[in-house]
Design a protein around this motif. Structure first.
Motif, short mmCIF file in Angstrom:
data_model
loop_
_atom_site.label_atom_id
_atom_site.label_comp_id
_atom_site.label_asym_id
_atom_site.label_seq_id
_atom_site.Cartn_x
_atom_site.Cartn_y
_atom_site.Cartn_z
N GLN A 108 -41.95 -62.60 -93.38
CA GLN A 108 -42.82 -61.58 -92.72
C GLN A 108 -41.89 -61.48 -91.25
OE1 GLN A 108 -45.09 -59.71 -93.92
NE2 GLN A 108 -44.98 -58.58 -92.37
N LEU A 109 -41.55 -62.18 -90.56
CA LEU A 109 -41.01 -62.31 -89.40
C LEU A 109 -39.79 -61.44 -89.37
CD1 LEU A 109 -41.45 -66.01 -87.72
CD2 LEU A 109 -42.71 -63.82 -86.94
N ASP A 112 -40.75 -57.91 -89.70
CA ASP A 112 -41.11 -57.28 -88.64
C ASP A 112 -40.05 -57.00 -87.75
OD1 ASP A 112 -43.60 -57.12 -89.66
OD2 ASP A 112 -44.33 -58.95 -88.76
#
Length: 132
Positions: A108-109, A112
């Protein structure tokens, strides 16, 4: 012909079915276990009681073996039982779950844009090494 490992309970079931079948069809378990010559011999002798008696004996023999012994004889040592990967390696499933969650958070990082692909891959490998 059969790509999946053979199951000893299925082999025993086919052996008992061959013995209990009133129609003279014997040796199904032999074909299942990739022993076609024996299967043909059982079919040729189906008019005698020999294949039925042999099938019952073999069905009992398959069930009396433990899974490892059966797999060694009929699956080339490959287990027919499906085990979770964590159990097969002797790893704590809770630890695997925590590491999987950490990898999801890293992903997810990365999605993003907060970490690079290189950083993601390095951290992912570090986490996966903890499993082994």
């Amino acid at each position: 012909m059969w790509s999946k490992p053979k199951n000893r309970k299925m082999a025993a079931l086919l052996a008992f079915a061959s013995a209990a079948n009133p129609v003279p069809i014997s040796g199904l378990h032999k074909f299942y276990l990739q022993q076609p010559l024996w299967g043909v011999l059982y079919l040729l002798l189906a008019w005698t009681p020999i294949p039925k008696v042999a099938s019952v004996i073999e069905g009992i023999w398959y069930l009396s073996q433990d899974s490892e012994e059966f797999d060694l004889k009929f699956n080339g040592g490959v287990s027919s039982e499906v085990k979770p990967l964590a159990e097969a390696k002797g790893v704590d499933p809770a630890k695997v779950g925590a590491i999987a969650e950490a990898v999801r958070q890293l992903d997810q990082l990365r999605a993003d844009g907060l970490i690079s692909e290189y950083e993601f891959e390095q951290k992912r490998r570090q986490l996966l090494e903890r499993i082994a």
